[in-house]
Every structure is written in structure tokens, then in C-alpha cells.
Enzyme design. Structure first.
Site, PDB file in Angstrom:
ATOM      1  N   ILE A 144      -9.478   9.251  -2.988  1.00  0.00           N
ATOM      2  CA  ILE A 144      -9.896   9.156  -1.733  1.00  0.00           C
ATOM      3  C   ILE A 144      -9.201   9.958  -0.622  1.00  0.00           C
ATOM      4  O   ILE A 144      -9.548  10.218   0.648  1.00  0.00           O
ATOM      5  CB  ILE A 144      -9.725   7.561  -0.890  1.00  0.00           C
ATOM      6  CG1 ILE A 144      -7.656   7.494  -1.634  1.00  0.00           C
ATOM      7  CG2 ILE A 144     -10.055   6.640  -1.941  1.00  0.00           C
ATOM      8  CD1 ILE A 144      -7.262   5.764  -0.326  1.00  0.00           C
TER       9      ILE A 144
ATOM     10  N   TYR B  61       3.453   9.453 -11.714  1.00  0.00           N
ATOM     11  CA  TYR B  61       2.955   8.309 -11.204  1.00  0.00           C
ATOM     12  C   TYR B  61       2.062   7.277 -11.656  1.00  0.00           C
ATOM     13  O   TYR B  61       2.182   6.462 -11.031  1.00  0.00           O
ATOM     14  CB  TYR B  61       1.770   9.212 -10.239  1.00  0.00           C
ATOM     15  CG  TYR B  61       0.692   8.395  -9.209  1.00  0.00           C
ATOM     16  CD1 TYR B  61       1.457   7.841  -7.386  1.00  0.00           C
ATOM     17  CD2 TYR B  61      -0.479   8.788  -9.681  1.00  0.00           C
ATOM     18  CE1 TYR B  61       0.260   7.076  -7.158  1.00  0.00           C
ATOM     19  CE2 TYR B  61      -1.398   8.050  -8.194  1.00  0.00           C
ATOM     20  CZ  TYR B  61      -0.744   7.786  -7.487  1.00  0.00           C
ATOM     21  OH  TYR B  61      -1.857   7.179  -6.009  1.00  0.00           O
TER      22      TYR B  61
ATOM     23  N   ASN C  61       1.526  -1.660   0.486  1.00  0.00           N
ATOM     24  CA  ASN C  61       0.157   0.259   0.000  1.00  0.00           C
ATOM     25  C   ASN C  61       1.220   1.075   0.463  1.00  0.00           C
ATOM     26  O   ASN C  61       0.647   2.094  -0.124  1.00  0.00           O
ATOM     27  CB  ASN C  61      -0.899  -0.265   0.952  1.00  0.00           C
ATOM     28  CG  ASN C  61      -1.790   1.106   1.638  1.00  0.00           C
ATOM     29  OD1 ASN C  61      -2.986   2.038   0.800  1.00  0.00           O
ATOM     30  ND2 ASN C  61      -1.047   2.247   2.518  1.00  0.00           N
TER      31      ASN C  61
HETATM   32  N1  LIG Z   1      -5.075   9.590  -1.933  1.00  0.00           N
HETATM   33  C1  LIG Z   1      -6.093   9.133  -3.180  1.00  0.00           C
HETATM   34  O1  LIG Z   1      -6.831   9.820  -3.115  1.00  0.00           O
HETATM   35  C2  LIG Z   1      -5.119   7.692  -3.773  1.00  0.00           C
HETATM   36  C3  LIG Z   1      -5.182   7.713  -5.047  1.00  0.00           C
HETATM   37  C4  LIG Z   1      -5.736   6.514  -5.250  1.00  0.00           C
HETATM   38  C5  LIG Z   1      -4.516   5.494  -5.644  1.00  0.00           C
HETATM   39  N2  LIG Z   1      -4.348   5.917  -4.009  1.00  0.00           N
HETATM   40  C6  LIG Z   1      -3.213   4.990  -3.217  1.00  0.00           C
HETATM   41  O2  LIG Z   1      -3.229   4.589  -3.143  1.00  0.00           O
HETATM   42  C7  LIG Z   1      -2.035   4.236  -1.444  1.00  0.00           C
HETATM   43  C8  LIG Z   1      -2.449   4.723   0.078  1.00  0.00           C
HETATM   44  O3  LIG Z   1      -2.964   5.559  -0.091  1.00  0.00           O
HETATM   45  P1  LIG Z   1      -3.095   7.189   1.017  1.00  0.00           P
HETATM   46  O4  LIG Z   1      -4.053   8.387  -0.027  1.00  0.00           O
HETATM   47  O5  LIG Z   1      -4.269   5.674   1.778  1.00  0.00           O
HETATM   48  O6  LIG Z   1      -1.895   7.500   1.802  1.00  0.00           O
HETATM   49  P2  LIG Z   1      -1.462   8.008   2.659  1.00  0.00           P
HETATM   50  O7  LIG Z   1      -0.559   9.655   1.534  1.00  0.00           O
HETATM   51  O8  LIG Z   1      -2.102   8.890   2.983  1.00  0.00           O
HETATM   52  O9  LIG Z   1      -0.678   7.437   3.751  1.00  0.00           O
HETATM   53  C9  LIG Z   1       0.175   6.337   2.886  1.00  0.00           C
HETATM   54  C10 LIG Z   1       1.442   6.670   4.121  1.00  0.00           C
HETATM   55  O10 LIG Z   1       2.404   5.765   3.213  1.00  0.00           O
HETATM   56  C11 LIG Z   1       3.877   5.959   3.876  1.00  0.00           C
HETATM   57  N3  LIG Z   1       5.306   5.549   2.813  1.00  0.00           N
HETATM   58  C12 LIG Z   1       5.285   6.400   2.452  1.00  0.00           C
HETATM   59  N4  LIG Z   1       6.456   6.214   1.358  1.00  0.00           N
HETATM   60  C13 LIG Z   1       6.881   5.089   2.765  1.00  0.00           C
HETATM   61  C14 LIG Z   1       7.654   3.930   2.035  1.00  0.00           C
HETATM   62  N5  LIG Z   1       8.916   4.646   1.327  1.00  0.00           N
HETATM   63  N6  LIG Z   1       7.443   2.837   2.526  1.00  0.00           N
HETATM   64  C15 LIG Z   1       6.702   2.783   4.124  1.00  0.00           C
HETATM   65  N7  LIG Z   1       6.241   3.886   4.116  1.00  0.00           N
HETATM   66  C16 LIG Z   1       5.703   4.789   2.928  1.00  0.00           C
HETATM   67  C17 LIG Z   1       3.708   7.165   3.904  1.00  0.00           C
HETATM   68  O11 LIG Z   1       4.332   7.599   5.791  1.00  0.00           O
HETATM   69  C18 LIG Z   1       1.974   7.437   5.180  1.00  0.00           C
HETATM   70  O12 LIG Z   1       1.863   6.752   6.385  1.00  0.00           O
HETATM   71  C19 LIG Z   1      -0.989   5.036  -2.272  1.00  0.00           C
HETATM   72  O13 LIG Z   1      -0.468   3.431  -2.733  1.00  0.00           O
HETATM   73  C20 LIG Z   1      -1.753   5.755  -2.937  1.00  0.00           C
HETATM   74  O14 LIG Z   1      -0.671   5.671  -4.332  1.00  0.00           O
HETATM   75  C21 LIG Z   1      -4.104   7.236  -2.797  1.00  0.00           C
END
Ligand SMILES: NC(=O)c1ccc[n+]([C@@H]2O[C@H](COP(=O)([O-])OP(=O)(O)OC[C@H]3O[C@@H](n4cnc5c(N)ncnc54)[C@H](O)[C@@H]3O)[C@@H](O)[C@H]2O)c1
Length: 254
Positions: A199, A166, A94
Site C-alpha cells: 500500500i 520486520y 495499526n
Molecule cells: N505501506 C505498506 O505498503 C505496508 C505494507 C504492509 C503492512 N503495512 C503496515 O500497515 C500499517 C500502516 O502502514 P502505512 O504505510 O499506512 O504507515 P505510515 O508509515 O504511512 O503511517 C504510520 C503512522 O504511524 C505512526 N507511528 C509510527 N510509530 C509509532 C509509534 N511508536 N506510536 C504511535 N504512532 C506511530 C507514524 O507517525 C505514522 O503517522 C503499518 O503497521 C505498516 O507496518 C504497510
């Protein structure tokens, strides 16, 4: 009666689980009986989420490591497995970053400096590969495993909005997951991707407008993501593999 979608007796590693979707996945998996390695590169976030799971009666240990650092991944997984008393059965890749932030955010690729896209590719592709490298062989030996890649609409669709790098990272992680699925289908291991739509809990007018424009009229929540991941991680989903599921509030249909 046996509980459907029970994860009792399983160990799950959820990367980037200190907040957002990862935290929601970790919390639900723990409620369903899994013991969780709560990873985040930000140690306090991982600790807080692991503590929240324990406070709710679940089993969890925090492991702070950067998924892009293979040696740190090896150490963190080994420490988590020894604390929880078993090997990782379920891997949720994730951890991700949403592309360039700050002044670089949403720049077209032509204007983006290499540092921005290198970091994005590293976490979304090498991060997933590093975790797979450590947990996959033991899963093959045991004849059971679940791999879930949290991807994005940006990895399945073209978007005119500064997301090329991305999208390349997420698209790469989807392709990786498909290959893993087929290579390991005979070993009781499934691998699937969840391509998320919006999200992001960002209260700016841009994101609020975007959320309202979705067919369901709201952005997704960590709980929406976790519910789908629970099915994919379950014993019951043994025939579900190699797929990319669009979870996007109806933004588009397939
Ligand atoms: N937020 C959105 O709208 C959205 C949309 C599509 C996909 N996503 C994907 O869903 C996933 C979760 O998104 P979210 O918004 O809940 O993320 P977020 O940014 O709220 O949380 C991600 C967490 O990952 C941790 N992280 C980042 N890089 C890291 C690393 N190298 N090693 C370990 N931990 C690390 C961060 O510290 C953070 O706590 C991600 O892969 C994101 O790309 C998010």
C-alpha cells in the site's frame, strides 16, 4: 431500517492514524458513527486527522503518544476516553514501521545493526501489547470488543528483500492476536489480523513496477484497508475471530 456495519455508540482507538492506512480506517469508522481516538506519535498528524474527521461531521479527539511507552499509552487512552465519554470498544493496532529506512533499508539481516531491529520489534509487538494491556480487561468486563492488528505479508511469508526483522515483528503480532482471540472468544471479543500487501505510496520506479505487477495492477489504498476493517469491527462480524486475512491485490492466494 438499521444500517449494516454501523459503529454508532462505539469508541475506537486507531494507533498511527495520522496518515496512511490508519487515517483511512479512522475516517471510515467515524463516518459509520464511531467516536475515534486518533493516535500518532507525531502530534500534528494526529491533530490534523482528528480535525478532518470533525470537519466531516464526525467525533474524534487526537492523542499523541508513542505506543511503545506503556505509561504514555495509559495516559493517552485515559484522556481520549474521558474526552469521548466512554471506554475503547474497538482497538486497531495499526502503528508500525516498515522496517529499517535510509541506508539500512532492505539490508539482509546479517548486515543489520541491532538498533534497527529493536525499534521495529518494539513498535510492532510491544506497541500492540501495551494497547491491549490497557483496553482488554475493560472489554472483558463489558462483554464486547474488537481487536484488529494491521500486519503484513512479511509476517506470513518469507520475502527475500531485507525484511526479516520486520517480518518477525509482524509475525509476532499475528501470533499475539491469535492467542488473544482464543483467550477472549467467550467474552464477546474478536481479534483478527489483516496482512497487507503493497500500500506504500512511494513513487519510486521500484514500487511503481511492483504495483503494476500485482494481479489487480495497482497498490492498495487506505480506503481498501478501511473497508475490510469496518467489517471486522462490526457487530455483524461476531463469529469472525482468530483469523489472518491477506489483503494484497491478489499477490498470492490462500
Ligand atoms: N505501506 C505498506 O505498503 C505496508 C505494507 C504492509 C503492512 N503495512 C503496515 O500497515 C500499517 C500502516 O502502514 P502505512 O504505510 O499506512 O504507515 P505510515 O508509515 O504511512 O503511517 C504510520 C503512522 O504511524 C505512526 N507511528 C509510527 N510509530 C509509532 C509509534 N511508536 N506510536 C504511535 N504512532 C506511530 C507514524 O507517525 C505514522 O503517522 C503499518 O503497521 C505498516 O507496518 C504497510
Amino acid at each position: 431500517m438499521t444500517q449494516i456495519f454501523s459503529l454508532a455508540g462505539k469508541v475506537a482507538l486507531v494507533t498511527g492514524a495520522g496518515q496512511g492506512a490508519g487515517a483511512g480506517i479512522a475516517a471510515l469508522f467515524a463516518r459509520q458513527g464511531a467516536a475515534i481516538i486518533v493516535n500518532d506519535v507525531v502530534g500534528e498528524r494526529a491533530e490534523a486527522q482528528a480535525q478532518a474527521i470533525r470537519d466531516a461531521g464526525g467525533k474524534a479527539v487526537a492523542q499523541a503518544f508513542d505506543v511503545t511507552d506503556l505509561e504514555a499509552v495509559r495516559r493517552g487512552i485515559a484522556a481520549g476516553e474521558s474526552a469521548l465519554g466512554g471506554p475503547v470498544d474497538i482497538l486497531v493496532n495499526n502503528a508500525g514501521n516498515g522496517g529499517a529506512e535510509g541506508p539500512l533499508r532492505m539490508l539482509p539481516f546479517a548486515d543489520l545493526p541491532p538498533e534497527a531491529w529493536q525499534a521495529t520489534l518494539a513498535v510492532n509487538i510491544y506497541g500492540a501489547m501495551n494497547c491491549l494491556h490497557v483496553v482488554l480487561k475493560p472489554m472483558v468486563t463489558r462483554g464486547w470488543g474488537r481487536i484488529i492488528t494491521i500486519a503484513s505479508t512479511a509476517g506470513t511469508q518469507g520475502i527475500n528483500g531485507g525484511m526479516a526483522h520486520y517480518g518477525a515483528g509482524k509475525g509476532g503480532s499475528i501470533a499475539l492476536t491469535r492467542h488473544i482471540a482464543l483467550e477472549n472468544a467467550r467474552f464477546g471479543i474478536t481479534a483478527n489480523s489483516v496482512a497487507l500487501g503493497l500500500i506504500r505510496q512511494d513513487d519510486s520506479e521500484l514500487f511503481n513496477k511492483l504495483a503494476r505487477s500485482l494481479p489487480v495492477g495497482r497498490r492498495g489504498t487506505p480506503e481498501d484497508v478501511a473497508a475490510l476493517c469496518l467489517y471486522i469491527a462490526s457487530e455483524e462480524a461476531g463469529w469472525f475471530t482468530g483469523q489472518t486475512v491477506e489483503l494484497n491485490g491478489g499477490a498470492f492466494t490462500t
